[in-house]
Design an enzyme around this catalytic site. Structure first.
Site, PDB file in Angstrom:
ATOM      1  N   ARG A  22      56.935  18.401  42.279  1.00 41.75           N
ATOM      2  CA  ARG A  22      56.336  18.839  41.012  1.00 41.75           C
ATOM      3  C   ARG A  22      55.235  17.902  40.510  1.00 41.75           C
ATOM      4  O   ARG A  22      54.527  18.229  39.575  1.00 41.75           O
ATOM      5  CB  ARG A  22      57.434  18.986  39.938  1.00 41.75           C
ATOM      6  CG  ARG A  22      58.228  20.270  40.099  1.00 41.75           C
ATOM      7  CD  ARG A  22      59.468  20.270  39.227  1.00 41.75           C
ATOM      8  NE  ARG A  22      60.515  19.406  39.786  1.00 41.75           N
ATOM      9  CZ  ARG A  22      61.662  19.131  39.166  1.00 41.75           C
ATOM     10  NH1 ARG A  22      61.904  19.637  37.969  1.00 41.75           N
ATOM     11  NH2 ARG A  22      62.555  18.349  39.742  1.00 41.75           N
ATOM     12  N   THR A  88      71.360  14.346  47.316  1.00 39.30           N
ATOM     13  CA  THR A  88      71.643  12.993  46.827  1.00 39.30           C
ATOM     14  C   THR A  88      72.903  12.417  47.490  1.00 39.30           C
ATOM     15  O   THR A  88      72.983  11.205  47.733  1.00 39.30           O
ATOM     16  CB  THR A  88      71.836  12.999  45.303  1.00 39.30           C
ATOM     17  OG1 THR A  88      72.724  14.078  44.961  1.00 39.30           O
ATOM     18  CG2 THR A  88      70.515  13.207  44.574  1.00 39.30           C
ATOM     19  N   GLY A 152      72.422  18.206  35.608  1.00 37.53           N
ATOM     20  CA  GLY A 152      73.822  18.446  35.902  1.00 37.53           C
ATOM     21  C   GLY A 152      74.634  18.238  34.621  1.00 37.53           C
ATOM     22  O   GLY A 152      74.375  17.294  33.883  1.00 37.53           O
ATOM     23  N   ASN A 239      59.678  13.991  36.640  1.00 34.19           N
ATOM     24  CA  ASN A 239      59.558  15.021  37.670  1.00 34.19           C
ATOM     25  C   ASN A 239      58.132  15.528  37.789  1.00 34.19           C
ATOM     26  O   ASN A 239      57.712  15.978  38.839  1.00 34.19           O
ATOM     27  CB  ASN A 239      60.499  16.192  37.360  1.00 34.19           C
ATOM     28  CG  ASN A 239      61.956  15.759  37.462  1.00 34.19           C
ATOM     29  OD1 ASN A 239      62.366  15.174  38.461  1.00 34.19           O
ATOM     30  ND2 ASN A 239      62.722  15.999  36.419  1.00 34.19           N
ATOM     31  N   ARG A 344      34.215 -10.507  37.310  1.00 31.49           N
ATOM     32  CA  ARG A 344      34.846 -10.112  38.575  1.00 31.49           C
ATOM     33  C   ARG A 344      35.691 -11.271  39.111  1.00 31.49           C
ATOM     34  O   ARG A 344      35.621 -12.385  38.598  1.00 31.49           O
ATOM     35  CB  ARG A 344      33.767  -9.646  39.545  1.00 31.49           C
ATOM     36  CG  ARG A 344      33.099  -8.354  39.017  1.00 31.49           C
ATOM     37  CD  ARG A 344      31.848  -7.992  39.789  1.00 31.49           C
ATOM     38  NE  ARG A 344      32.133  -7.812  41.201  1.00 31.49           N
ATOM     39  CZ  ARG A 344      31.190  -7.817  42.152  1.00 31.49           C
ATOM     40  NH1 ARG A 344      29.927  -8.032  41.821  1.00 31.49           N
ATOM     41  NH2 ARG A 344      31.518  -7.631  43.406  1.00 31.49           N
ATOM     42  N   ASN A 388      22.747 -24.595  30.197  1.00 30.24           N
ATOM     43  CA  ASN A 388      22.374 -23.288  29.668  1.00 30.24           C
ATOM     44  C   ASN A 388      21.511 -22.555  30.689  1.00 30.24           C
ATOM     45  O   ASN A 388      20.519 -23.109  31.168  1.00 30.24           O
ATOM     46  CB  ASN A 388      21.584 -23.449  28.365  1.00 30.24           C
ATOM     47  CG  ASN A 388      21.396 -22.111  27.663  1.00 30.24           C
ATOM     48  OD1 ASN A 388      22.257 -21.680  26.912  1.00 30.24           O
ATOM     49  ND2 ASN A 388      20.280 -21.447  27.932  1.00 30.24           N
ATOM     50  N   SER A 416      14.078 -18.609  31.490  1.00 28.47           N
ATOM     51  CA  SER A 416      14.391 -17.184  31.605  1.00 28.47           C
ATOM     52  C   SER A 416      13.868 -16.641  32.922  1.00 28.47           C
ATOM     53  O   SER A 416      12.911 -17.168  33.484  1.00 28.47           O
ATOM     54  CB  SER A 416      13.733 -16.413  30.460  1.00 28.47           C
ATOM     55  OG  SER A 416      14.354 -16.757  29.249  1.00 28.47           O
TER      56      SER A 416
HETATM   57  C1  UD1 Z   1      70.159  14.978  40.015  1.00 29.06           C
HETATM   58  C2  UD1 Z   1      71.662  15.235  39.806  1.00 29.06           C
HETATM   59  C3  UD1 Z   1      71.882  15.856  38.425  1.00 29.06           C
HETATM   60  C4  UD1 Z   1      71.318  14.947  37.353  1.00 29.06           C
HETATM   61  C5  UD1 Z   1      69.855  14.667  37.638  1.00 29.06           C
HETATM   62  C6  UD1 Z   1      69.354  13.611  36.663  1.00 29.06           C
HETATM   63  C7  UD1 Z   1      72.559  15.741  42.017  1.00 29.06           C
HETATM   64  C8  UD1 Z   1      73.020  16.799  42.931  1.00 29.06           C
HETATM   65  N1  UD1 Z   1      72.119  16.126  40.836  1.00 29.06           N
HETATM   66  O1  UD1 Z   1      69.515  16.225  40.044  1.00 29.06           O
HETATM   67  O2  UD1 Z   1      73.268  16.031  38.198  1.00 29.06           O
HETATM   68  O3  UD1 Z   1      71.467  15.560  36.067  1.00 29.06           O
HETATM   69  O4  UD1 Z   1      69.675  14.136  38.962  1.00 29.06           O
HETATM   70  O5  UD1 Z   1      67.960  13.464  36.782  1.00 29.06           O
HETATM   71  O6  UD1 Z   1      72.624  14.580  42.357  1.00 29.06           O
HETATM   72  N2  UD1 Z   1      66.955  11.955  46.384  1.00 29.06           N
HETATM   73  C9  UD1 Z   1      67.134  11.398  47.637  1.00 29.06           C
HETATM   74  N3  UD1 Z   1      67.426  12.223  48.680  1.00 29.06           N
HETATM   75  C10 UD1 Z   1      67.561  13.570  48.534  1.00 29.06           C
HETATM   76  C11 UD1 Z   1      67.390  14.123  47.251  1.00 29.06           C
HETATM   77  C12 UD1 Z   1      67.100  13.285  46.193  1.00 29.06           C
HETATM   78  O7  UD1 Z   1      67.000  10.190  47.816  1.00 29.06           O
HETATM   79  O8  UD1 Z   1      67.835  14.244  49.523  1.00 29.06           O
HETATM   80  C13 UD1 Z   1      66.632  11.061  45.263  1.00 29.06           C
HETATM   81  C14 UD1 Z   1      65.338  11.419  44.586  1.00 29.06           C
HETATM   82  O9  UD1 Z   1      64.262  10.725  45.176  1.00 29.06           O
HETATM   83  C15 UD1 Z   1      65.595  10.958  43.152  1.00 29.06           C
HETATM   84  C16 UD1 Z   1      67.085  11.159  42.972  1.00 29.06           C
HETATM   85  O10 UD1 Z   1      67.627  11.209  44.270  1.00 29.06           O
HETATM   86  O11 UD1 Z   1      65.309   9.593  42.974  1.00 29.06           O
HETATM   87  C17 UD1 Z   1      67.424  12.414  42.196  1.00 29.06           C
HETATM   88  O12 UD1 Z   1      66.904  13.508  42.910  1.00 29.06           O
HETATM   89  P1  UD1 Z   1      66.399  14.821  42.182  1.00 29.06           P
HETATM   90  O13 UD1 Z   1      65.950  15.792  43.203  1.00 29.06           O
HETATM   91  O14 UD1 Z   1      65.476  14.472  41.109  1.00 29.06           O
HETATM   92  O15 UD1 Z   1      67.797  15.349  41.576  1.00 29.06           O
HETATM   93  P2  UD1 Z   1      67.968  16.448  40.492  1.00 29.06           P
HETATM   94  O16 UD1 Z   1      67.898  17.770  41.112  1.00 29.06           O
HETATM   95  O17 UD1 Z   1      67.090  16.163  39.348  1.00 29.06           O
HETATM   96 CA    CA Z   2      65.341  14.479  38.818  1.00 31.41          CA
END
Ligand code: UD1
Ligand code: CA
Length: 497
Positions: A22, A88, A152, A239, A344, A388, A416
């Site tokens: 996004r 996650t 969530g 996001n 600079r 100067n 100058s």
């Molecule tokens: C997640 C939570 C949600 C919470 C929200 C808060 C889950 C399933 N959901 O949702 O409950 O309210 O965050 O913002 O966890 N990331 C990875 N690998 C992945 C996917 C994500 O490392 O495969 C990382 C992303 O880079 C980010 C974080 O995990 O830093 C959260 O991921 P995001 O996709 O923003 O989760 P949400 O859908 O917002």
């Molecule tokens: Ca998020």
């Protein structure tokens, strides 16, 4: 393994593998800057301030760029690659696998997202302390929002959290819940390892949800509690770029408030931007349109602005910087810079020195009390104390191939419109005449003047530029009938005489 003291974390895991679609950007979301650090920089700073035994960062999307950035910020951080399985939960599984070597991790593990820039170490330490004090298996950080859309939702039964349901998987009734999961947790390592093995991908997004661990632990009779944050900004993730700007403004508001309480005058907070890495002393005054970035430090009683941007600069006590753009410059106490100066990298101005209007400097040391007041370029130069430099002078440092240095001694007075053709040295107390091209060294106390005076080549314009307005004007001026004025002027002149 030695037992951990109560609130100390065995490890911290920062999740940074997500795509950040996004943002609509060629730059990975984690690398977008805000208040002087990238999003990931804020997360790593907060995570390492809790003093975890190990720090792991999970990467995948634009892996090499993000990984290089992590290493730049914190050499001790361990990079973990997430595989093609999304979610996650999978990210944390990959991290645990890495942290379980050389021996299985034990004790509390902090897990947090890399895109929540206002989440600070204070809140994280509170979460770790609550986890230890309550003896929980899992402690999560939650917040109550007026509009919980997209987050969530936290399911509860009394003091215990029974589960988290993602927006897309939630019933209408669950969507009415306003307590949200902030994606910040402390898990007992063994519970996390066990629960993640049970998590499947049967959800609206087909991902391994970390949030599913909560219900599994609760069903097993383990204690899962939440710490609620009062400050909604502290848990807001980025996001898109609308959120990036909103969080950036809030962070800046907090930074400015901190400095104002510490004795800094900020005339117009709305147009003043200060990175979290900047240091200001008491009685600094910041006029409207001031931006201070990077490692910039400003000494007591100095004033900056209006309309000045300083990056990685050091400003001495009581110095005045007016309408200036500077990077990597050191400005001495009581010095004056601007208006309209361009400093600079490698510029060093001594105590009480001056870099004036429309002056550009680079790799230039300008001594105590020395002045370059007007319309000049000073590159690869050393100017001694009390000297100067005349208006409209250029330190000619580049011959098209090589850059060379010019030295001007102490208490010199240069005329100058001088060109100092490097390498060249002007001695202590020397003078130079206006319009001199300095190609040879000037001994101390000498006056340098151009070797030949002005030479006029008569009729050059009429011969070489025939038919131009210049040639016509010249011919007219030189014709016998003309007294070098136009006919109109002659007429009016006649009336006036
Ligand atoms: C997640 C939570 C949600 C919470 C929200 C808060 C889950 C399933 N959901 O949702 O409950 O309210 O965050 O913002 O966890 N990331 C990875 N690998 C992945 C996917 C994500 O490392 O495969 C990382 C992303 O880079 C980010 C974080 O995990 O830093 C959260 O991921 P995001 O996709 O923003 O989760 P949400 O859908 O917002
Ligand atoms: Ca998020």
């Amino acid at each position: 393994m030695p037992t951990q003291p109560p609130a100390s974390l065995a490890a911290a895991v920062v999740l940074a593998a997500g795509a950040g679609t996004r943002m609509r950007s060629a730059t990975p979301k984690m690398l977008h800057p805000l208040g002087g650090r990238t999003l990931l920089g804020h997360a790593l700073t907060a995570a390492s301030a809790t003093g975890p035994g190990r720090l792991a960062v999970v990467v995948r999307h634009q892996r090499d760029l993000v990984a290089a950035h992590v290493t730049e910020i914190d050499r001790a951080a361990e990079l973990v690659d997430q595989d093609e399985i999304p979610g996650t939960g999978r990210a944390v599984q990959c991290a645990l696998e890495a942290l379980d070597a050389p021996e299985p991790l034990e004790g509390p593990v902090l897990v947090m997202a890399g895109d929540v820039p206002l989440l600070d170490a204070g809140i994280l330490s509170e979460l770790a302390a609550a986890h230890a004090a309550e003896g929980n298996a899992i402690t999560l950080l939650t917040a109550t929002l007026e509009d919980a859309t997209g987050y969530g939702r936290v399911l509860r039964s009394g003091g215990q959290v029974t589960g988290i349901v993602e927006e897309r998987d939630a019933s209408a009734e669950q969507r009415a819940i306003t307590e949200i999961n902030t994606s910040t947790y402390v898990f007992d390592a063994a519970v996390l390892r066990w629960a993640l093995r049970q998590v499947g991908r049967e959800n609206a997004q087909g991902e391994v949800y970390l949030t599913d661990v909560i219900a599994l632990a609760h069903a097993e009779g383990l204690s899962v509690r939440a710490l609620q944050v009062e400050d909604p900004w502290a848990v807001e993730g980025v996001n898109d770029r609308v959120q990036l700007a909103a969080l950036g403004a809030e962070l800046n508001r907090r930074t400015l408030e901190g400095w104002m309480r510490a004795g800094v005058t900020v005339v117009d907070p709305a147009s003043t931007w200060i990175d979290v890495t900047v240091e200001l002393a008491e009685d600094v005054t910041l006029a409207p349109g001031t931006q201070l970035h990077g490692t910039t430090t400003v000494g007591a009683g100095a004033s900056i602005g209006p309309d000045s941007t300083l990056t990685d600069c050091e400003v001495g006590e009581r110095a005045e910087i007016i309408r200036t753009h500077g990077t990597g410059a050191v400005i001495g106490a009581d010095a004056v810079v601007g208006p309209f100066a361009y400093l600079r990298p490698g510029t060093a101005l001594g105590v009480g020195g001056k870099i004036g209007t429309f002056v550009e400097t680079k790799n230039a040391t300008i001594g105590d009390g020395a002045k370059v007041p007007h319309l000049s370029y000073v590159g690869d130069a050393e100017i001694g104390e009390g000297t100067n430099i005349g208006a409209a002078s250029v330190f000619v440092n580049y011959d098209g191939v090589t850059k060379r240095r010019t030295r001007v001694g102490r208490h010199a007075r240069t005329g100058s419109d001088n060109m100092f053709v490097a390498p060249v040295t002007v001695g202590d107390g020397a003078y130079t005449g206006a319009g001199t091209v300095i190609r040879q060294d000037v001994p101390p106390g000498a006056l340098a003047v151009p070797e030949s005076g002005q030479r006029n080549i008569p009729g050059w314009v009429q011969r070489k530029r025939p038919g131009t307005p210049a040639a016509e004007a010249a011919s007219h001026a030189l014709s016998p009938q003309s007294d070098s004025t136009t006919t109109d002027d002659v007429d009016r002149g006649a009336h006036e005489r």
